[in-house]
Each structure stands twice: as C-alpha cells, then as structure tokens.
Design an enzyme around this catalytic site. Structure first.
Site, mmCIF file in Angstrom:
data_model
loop_
_atom_site.group_PDB
_atom_site.id
_atom_site.type_symbol
_atom_site.label_atom_id
_atom_site.label_comp_id
_atom_site.label_asym_id
_atom_site.label_seq_id
_atom_site.Cartn_x
_atom_site.Cartn_y
_atom_site.Cartn_z
ATOM 1 N N ALA A 121 0.939 -1.140 -0.088
ATOM 2 C CA ALA A 121 -0.015 -0.121 0.028
ATOM 3 C C ALA A 121 0.941 1.242 0.030
ATOM 4 C CB ALA A 121 -0.972 -0.109 1.052
ATOM 5 N N VAL A 122 0.231 2.252 -0.473
ATOM 6 C CA VAL A 122 0.940 3.518 -0.480
ATOM 7 C C VAL A 122 -0.162 4.589 -0.324
ATOM 8 C CG1 VAL A 122 2.317 5.248 -2.131
ATOM 9 C CG2 VAL A 122 2.451 2.801 -2.402
ATOM 10 N N ARG B 100 0.950 7.474 -7.373
ATOM 11 C CA ARG B 100 1.177 7.754 -8.753
ATOM 12 C C ARG B 100 2.634 8.476 -8.685
ATOM 13 N NH1 ARG B 100 -3.185 6.130 -12.012
ATOM 14 N NH2 ARG B 100 -1.638 6.189 -13.819
ATOM 15 N N ARG B 101 3.106 8.289 -7.840
ATOM 16 C CA ARG B 101 4.676 8.763 -8.104
ATOM 17 C C ARG B 101 5.899 7.757 -7.957
ATOM 18 N NH1 ARG B 101 5.002 11.786 -2.752
ATOM 19 N NH2 ARG B 101 7.345 11.645 -3.409
ATOM 20 N N GLY B 102 5.471 6.565 -8.461
ATOM 21 C CA GLY B 102 6.391 5.665 -8.374
ATOM 22 C C GLY B 102 6.830 4.661 -7.358
ATOM 23 N N GLY C 213 4.781 2.504 -5.422
ATOM 24 C CA GLY C 213 4.355 1.085 -5.226
ATOM 25 C C GLY C 213 5.282 0.338 -6.472
ATOM 26 N N ARG C 214 5.718 0.887 -7.643
ATOM 27 C CA ARG C 214 6.454 0.049 -8.257
ATOM 28 C C ARG C 214 7.914 -0.115 -7.941
ATOM 29 N NH1 ARG C 214 7.000 0.415 -14.352
ATOM 30 N NH2 ARG C 214 5.407 2.007 -14.340
ATOM 31 N N GLU D 152 -3.208 -12.143 -3.836
ATOM 32 C CA GLU D 152 -4.688 -11.760 -4.134
ATOM 33 C C GLU D 152 -5.073 -10.463 -3.890
ATOM 34 O OE1 GLU D 152 -3.847 -13.991 -1.456
ATOM 35 O OE2 GLU D 152 -3.449 -15.731 -2.877
ATOM 36 N N ASN E 236 -11.242 -3.972 -6.492
ATOM 37 C CA ASN E 236 -10.046 -2.796 -6.619
ATOM 38 C C ASN E 236 -9.241 -2.871 -7.814
ATOM 39 O OD1 ASN E 236 -7.769 -1.338 -5.935
ATOM 40 N ND2 ASN E 236 -7.034 -2.671 -4.238
ATOM 41 N N TYR F 33 -1.016 -3.802 -11.106
ATOM 42 C CA TYR F 33 -0.336 -5.080 -11.076
ATOM 43 C C TYR F 33 -0.185 -5.572 -12.783
ATOM 44 C CZ TYR F 33 -0.508 -5.719 -6.161
ATOM 45 O OH TYR F 33 -0.199 -5.469 -4.775
HETATM 46 C C1 LIG Z 1 -2.052 -0.243 -5.780
HETATM 47 C C2 LIG Z 1 -0.941 0.965 -5.253
HETATM 48 C C3 LIG Z 1 0.076 0.308 -4.195
HETATM 49 C C4 LIG Z 1 -0.077 1.556 -6.542
HETATM 50 O O1 LIG Z 1 0.711 2.260 -5.861
HETATM 51 P P1 LIG Z 1 1.492 3.670 -6.406
HETATM 52 O O2 LIG Z 1 2.786 4.050 -5.707
HETATM 53 O O3 LIG Z 1 0.443 4.713 -6.860
HETATM 54 O O4 LIG Z 1 2.091 2.944 -7.978
HETATM 55 P P2 LIG Z 1 2.940 3.658 -9.008
HETATM 56 O O5 LIG Z 1 2.945 5.112 -9.044
HETATM 57 O O6 LIG Z 1 4.228 2.846 -8.801
HETATM 58 O O7 LIG Z 1 2.568 2.920 -10.420
HETATM 59 C C5 LIG Z 1 2.973 2.472 -11.232
HETATM 60 C C6 LIG Z 1 2.033 2.176 -12.598
HETATM 61 O O8 LIG Z 1 1.030 1.433 -12.381
HETATM 62 C C7 LIG Z 1 -0.245 1.928 -12.994
HETATM 63 N N1 LIG Z 1 -1.151 2.420 -11.728
HETATM 64 C C8 LIG Z 1 -0.844 2.611 -10.548
HETATM 65 N N2 LIG Z 1 -2.221 2.998 -9.844
HETATM 66 C C9 LIG Z 1 -3.002 3.031 -10.836
HETATM 67 C C10 LIG Z 1 -4.500 3.361 -10.848
HETATM 68 N N3 LIG Z 1 -5.143 3.776 -9.799
HETATM 69 N N4 LIG Z 1 -5.244 3.062 -12.040
HETATM 70 C C11 LIG Z 1 -4.618 2.675 -13.287
HETATM 71 N N5 LIG Z 1 -3.276 2.521 -13.392
HETATM 72 C C12 LIG Z 1 -2.435 2.682 -12.115
HETATM 73 C C13 LIG Z 1 0.277 3.032 -13.911
HETATM 74 O O9 LIG Z 1 0.669 2.830 -14.998
HETATM 75 C C14 LIG Z 1 1.357 3.846 -13.045
HETATM 76 O O10 LIG Z 1 2.409 4.495 -13.727
HETATM 77 P P3 LIG Z 1 1.830 5.978 -14.223
HETATM 78 O O11 LIG Z 1 1.643 6.560 -12.705
HETATM 79 O O12 LIG Z 1 3.220 6.513 -14.775
HETATM 80 O O13 LIG Z 1 0.927 5.915 -15.296
HETATM 81 C C15 LIG Z 1 -1.718 1.950 -4.574
HETATM 82 O O14 LIG Z 1 -2.754 2.506 -5.503
HETATM 83 C C16 LIG Z 1 -2.514 1.526 -3.388
HETATM 84 O O15 LIG Z 1 -1.600 1.761 -2.231
HETATM 85 N N6 LIG Z 1 -3.688 1.504 -3.283
HETATM 86 C C17 LIG Z 1 -4.422 1.120 -2.145
HETATM 87 C C18 LIG Z 1 -4.003 -0.179 -1.606
HETATM 88 C C19 LIG Z 1 -4.048 -1.452 -2.750
HETATM 89 O O16 LIG Z 1 -4.795 -1.393 -3.358
HETATM 90 N N7 LIG Z 1 -3.035 -2.153 -2.348
HETATM 91 C C20 LIG Z 1 -3.017 -3.463 -3.476
HETATM 92 C C21 LIG Z 1 -3.752 -4.399 -3.045
HETATM 93 S S1 LIG Z 1 -2.976 -5.458 -1.570
#
Ligand SMILES: CC(C)(COP(=O)(O)OP(=O)(O)OC[C@H]1O[C@@H](n2cnc3c(N)ncnc32)[C@H](O)[C@@H]1OP(=O)(O)O)[C@@H](O)C(=O)NCCC(=O)NCCS
Length: 139
Positions: free
Chosen positions: A58-59, A65-67, A69-70, A91, A96, A103
C-alpha cells in the site's frame, strides 16, 4: 495502513503483532518506503521454496502515482530473483480496479478467482508473475 487502505470495510486482519511476526520471520520481508520521517508506503512478502506470496502492498493516497508502489514491488522482485524464487503470487479485492491496473502494468496476470475470499463480502482475484519471463526477454 492495511486497515485503512487495503481492508477498507472489512474487519482488520493485520494487527501490529502480525506485522511484527513477519518482521521477525526469516522467510518474510517487511519493506517500507521512507521520505524523511514519513513512511508513505510498505509491502510484506513471504517467501516459499518456489513461489513468493505478496501479502500486502500500500501507498498513502497523497503519495500515489509517484512510482513508490512500483519501486517497492521491483525491490521485492529483485530479492526474489536473488533467492531463486521465480514466481510471485498475490490476491486482491475483485473491486480494486486501480490495484489490478497497477499489477497488470507490472506484468502480473490473473490466474484465478476465489468467491467470498474477503470475509465472505468480496471475491478475490488471484494474480501472478513469473519473473523468468522478463529475465529471458531482457537477456
Ligand atoms: C496499488 C498501489 C499500491 C499503487 O501504488 P502507486 O505508488 O500509486 O503506484 P505507481 O505510482 O508505482 O504506479 C506504477 C504504474 O501502475 C499503474 N497504476 C498505478 N495505480 C493505478 C491506478 N489507480 N489506475 C490505473 N493504473 C495505475 C500506472 O501505469 C502507473 O504508472 P504511471 O503513474 O506512470 O501511469 C496504490 O494505489 C495503493 O496503495 N492502493 C491502495 C491499497 C491497495 O490497493 N493495495 C494493493 C492491493 S493489496
């Protein structure tokens, strides 16, 4: 963060003691992203012999959207490769869609569904990535 961002609307199943157990567990990695004194993101992954299971990731909304999670996931994937564990499974809640898109962007594909997996309130989508595929492609 798990209760707030992942288990929203469910009875929280990751109290601090459970996270602490994973910090101590030699086959788990508990990873935190740090910005100064803040922890904008975290992940927990458990390693098996041939597969690793991503338990949580989680982020914070303001840092999404700042990289981050990646970066967390890539770090865990590199660790799995070093350990010789090539498949990562996870899972996520079926509704979501944001996490699912995340992913998929990172190479994970749906492998199945489990009805009512989340406290009989929501189905789970199972996803996995075979890290050897990208190793072969990039090699
Ligand atoms: C899912 C999650 C971990 C992603 O973390 P993040 O730091 O925002 O992801 P990133 O910035 O590294 O994203 C990498 C790429 O993934 C894709 N992506 C990330 N979030 C997305 C979204 N909400 N919708 C569509 N694409 C998405 C994009 O391609 C993104 O690249 P871009 O921003 O250059 O377009 C975050 O949204 C989160 O914590 N969500 C709530 C908790 C959750 O759902 N956890 C996962 C299930 S356990």
């Amino acid at each position: 963060m798990s209760a707030r961002l992942i288990e929203t609307g469910l009875t929280p199943s990751w109290p601090a003691e459970r996270v602490a157990r994973h910090i101590r567990h030699t086959e788990s990695v508990v990873l935190a992203a740090r910005e100064g004194l803040k922890l904008p993101g975290f992940a927990i992954m458990q390693f098996g012999d041939t597969t690793a299971h991503l338990n949580l990731l989680a982020v914070e909304p303001r840092s999404q959207r700042r990289g981050i999670g990646r970066a967390l996931l890539v770090w865990l994937e590199q660790t799995a490769l070093v350990a010789g564990t090539f498949v990562i499974q996870l899972e996520l809640r079926a509704m979501n869609l944001g996490a699912r898109a995340f992913y998929e962007t990172l190479g994970y594909r749906e492998t199945g569904r489990v009805n009512g997996y989340y406290q009989h309130l929501e189905d789970a989508v199972q996803m996995a990535r075979d890290l050897r595929v990208s190793v072969i492609q990039s090699g």
